[in-house]
Design a protein around this motif. Structure first.
Motif, short mmCIF file in Angstrom:
data_model
loop_
_atom_site.label_atom_id
_atom_site.label_comp_id
_atom_site.label_asym_id
_atom_site.label_seq_id
_atom_site.Cartn_x
_atom_site.Cartn_y
_atom_site.Cartn_z
N ARG A 88 65.40 50.32 15.64
CA ARG A 88 65.23 48.87 15.64
C ARG A 88 63.74 48.56 15.44
NH1 ARG A 88 66.78 44.38 20.35
NH2 ARG A 88 66.22 42.55 19.05
N ALA A 89 63.42 48.07 14.26
CA ALA A 89 62.02 47.75 13.93
C ALA A 89 62.00 46.89 12.68
CB ALA A 89 61.21 49.03 13.70
N ARG A 90 60.96 46.09 12.56
CA ARG A 90 60.72 45.37 11.32
C ARG A 90 60.13 46.34 10.30
NH1 ARG A 90 56.62 42.15 11.83
NH2 ARG A 90 57.21 40.68 10.19
N ALA A 91 60.40 46.08 9.04
CA ALA A 91 59.85 46.93 7.99
C ALA A 91 58.33 46.97 8.07
CB ALA A 91 60.30 46.42 6.62
N GLU A 92 57.73 45.87 8.49
CA GLU A 92 56.29 45.78 8.58
C GLU A 92 55.71 46.64 9.70
OE1 GLU A 92 57.96 42.23 6.60
OE2 GLU A 92 58.41 43.31 8.44
N GLU A 93 56.58 47.16 10.59
CA GLU A 93 56.14 48.01 11.69
C GLU A 93 56.19 49.49 11.34
OE1 GLU A 93 57.56 45.01 15.29
OE2 GLU A 93 58.92 46.58 14.59
N LEU A 94 56.68 49.82 10.18
CA LEU A 94 56.69 51.22 9.75
C LEU A 94 55.26 51.68 9.51
CD1 LEU A 94 59.71 51.08 7.27
CD2 LEU A 94 59.69 52.01 9.58
N PRO A 95 54.97 53.01 9.66
CA PRO A 95 55.91 54.14 9.61
C PRO A 95 56.60 54.49 10.93
CG PRO A 95 53.67 54.96 9.67
CD PRO A 95 53.56 53.46 9.58
N ALA A 96 56.11 54.01 12.06
CA ALA A 96 56.81 54.20 13.34
C ALA A 96 57.12 55.66 13.66
CB ALA A 96 58.11 53.38 13.36
N GLY A 97 56.28 56.58 13.17
CA GLY A 97 56.45 58.00 13.48
C GLY A 97 57.71 58.62 12.91
N LEU A 98 58.20 58.09 11.80
CA LEU A 98 59.48 58.56 11.25
C LEU A 98 59.34 59.74 10.30
CD1 LEU A 98 61.29 55.14 10.58
CD2 LEU A 98 61.48 56.66 12.56
N GLY A 99 58.13 60.12 9.94
CA GLY A 99 57.96 61.24 9.04
C GLY A 99 58.06 60.83 7.58
N ALA A 100 58.19 61.82 6.70
CA ALA A 100 58.22 61.58 5.26
C ALA A 100 59.65 61.63 4.74
CB ALA A 100 57.37 62.62 4.54
N PHE A 101 59.88 60.94 3.61
CA PHE A 101 61.22 60.81 3.05
C PHE A 101 61.21 61.14 1.56
CE2 PHE A 101 61.05 58.10 6.75
CZ PHE A 101 62.26 58.36 7.39
N THR A 102 62.37 61.56 1.08
CA THR A 102 62.53 61.79 -0.36
C THR A 102 63.03 60.54 -1.07
OG1 THR A 102 64.71 62.72 0.16
CG2 THR A 102 62.92 64.27 -0.24
N VAL A 103 63.79 59.70 -0.35
CA VAL A 103 64.33 58.47 -0.94
C VAL A 103 64.19 57.34 0.07
CG1 VAL A 103 66.37 57.31 -1.88
CG2 VAL A 103 66.00 59.74 -2.35
N ALA A 104 63.69 56.20 -0.40
CA ALA A 104 63.69 54.96 0.39
C ALA A 104 64.55 53.96 -0.36
CB ALA A 104 62.28 54.42 0.56
N ILE A 105 65.40 53.27 0.37
CA ILE A 105 66.35 52.37 -0.28
C ILE A 105 66.28 50.99 0.36
CG2 ILE A 105 68.40 52.84 1.15
CD1 ILE A 105 69.92 53.21 -1.55
N PHE A 106 66.39 49.97 -0.48
CA PHE A 106 66.48 48.58 -0.04
C PHE A 106 67.76 48.00 -0.62
CE2 PHE A 106 61.97 49.54 -0.07
CZ PHE A 106 61.47 48.90 1.06
N GLY A 107 68.70 47.66 0.22
CA GLY A 107 69.95 47.06 -0.23
C GLY A 107 69.96 45.57 0.04
#
Length: 270
Positions: A88-107
């Motif tokens: 639970r977080a706003r997109a503007e609060e990322l990265p929030a310690g989530l690490g790195a990703f291969t794909v980011a998606i916006f639906g």
């Protein structure tokens, strides 16, 4: 919050993405069960869960607690709780310690965000070779219901009913959108350094059957007609809405065509 109170209606009320979406993404992104996905503005996890089997881990991010709870419940029911994480977080609060990703998606979520800031953040969250995927209903598509077995949903009359209760200016949660939601995503992603896009379409057009309850859920799933906006008038509005629907289709059934899904794939600058 934009979608406060809508989570209970979202999965039933929103039309699904085109049935070929997963196949298109699997092919164009070479998905093979590895890598990490972040779904930004995930809602009740519709896309996150649809794609979970194609990644080693999926992370859904949404500011609404009701959406996150619904996503977690559905993920558990589908047996993917071990590889799905809900934040639970706003997109503007990322990265929030989530690490790195291969794909980011916006639906169908990017237009609600501080777009330049979020695009730059996602750029930095992606691993080298990673991609950003922007997904929405196919714009400008004409979806005729001619020849289908039930009446069309009276969208214009429903919109007028909402306006009579909430006023002429489109709502967005507690705020207003007199000019509608912003467009021009391509310029935003280009400014952040992404290259592309590669455009793909998962075709729609399939005949769908919708009940009165489905249509009511669809109305209450929208930010501009969320249940809390009606206050003490909620029951009266729903009574009027159901009356309108039954007047249009005494059987309580409607026909609609599946929208196509438009997919834009942007490559990370790194």
């Amino acid at each position: 919050m934009l979608f406060a109170g809508t989570a209970a209606y979202y999965r039933r009320g929103r039309l699904p993405y085109a049935p070929g979406l997963v196949d298109v993404l699997t092919e164009v992104l070479n998905l093979d069960g590895r890598g990490r996905l972040v779904d930004v503005g995930c809602g009740p996890g519709t896309l996150t869960l649809m794609l979970a089997h194609l990644f080693s881990e999926v992370v859904g991010v949404d500011p609404d607690g009701g959406m996150i709870a619904e996503a977690a419940r559905e993920g558990a029911e589908r047996g993917v709780a071990d590889k799905a994480r809900w934040v639970r977080a706003r997109a503007e609060e990322l990265p929030a310690g989530l690490g790195a990703f291969t794909v980011a998606i916006f639906g169908q979520s990017f237009h609600w965000m501080d777009r330049d800031a979020v695009a730059a953040t996602i750029r930095d969250l992606l691993r080298p070779g990673g991609v950003l995927v922007h997904i929405s209903d196919l714009k400008g598509e004409v979806r005729s219901t001619e020849g289908l077995p039930y009446p069309a949903i009276p969208h214009a009359a429903i919109a007028e009913l909402v306006r009579r209760r909430l006023g002429p200016v489109r709502r967005a949660g507690r705020g207003m959108l007199p000019e509608g939601t912003p467009g021009g995503e391509a310029a935003v992603f280009a400014r952040a350094g992404f290259s592309g896009p590669r455009r793909h379409v998962a075709p729609g057009g399939q005949a769908l059957e919708r009940t009165c309850a489905d249509v009511v859920a669809g109305v209450f799933s929208m930010s501009y007609s969320a249940p809390h906006l009606f206050g003490a008038d909620l029951d009266a509005f729903e009574t009027d809405l159901r009356g309108l629907l039954l007047e249009t289709s005494p059987s309580g059934r409607f026909s609609e065509r599946q929208p196509g899904t438009e997919i834009f794939v942007w490559s990370s600058p790194r």
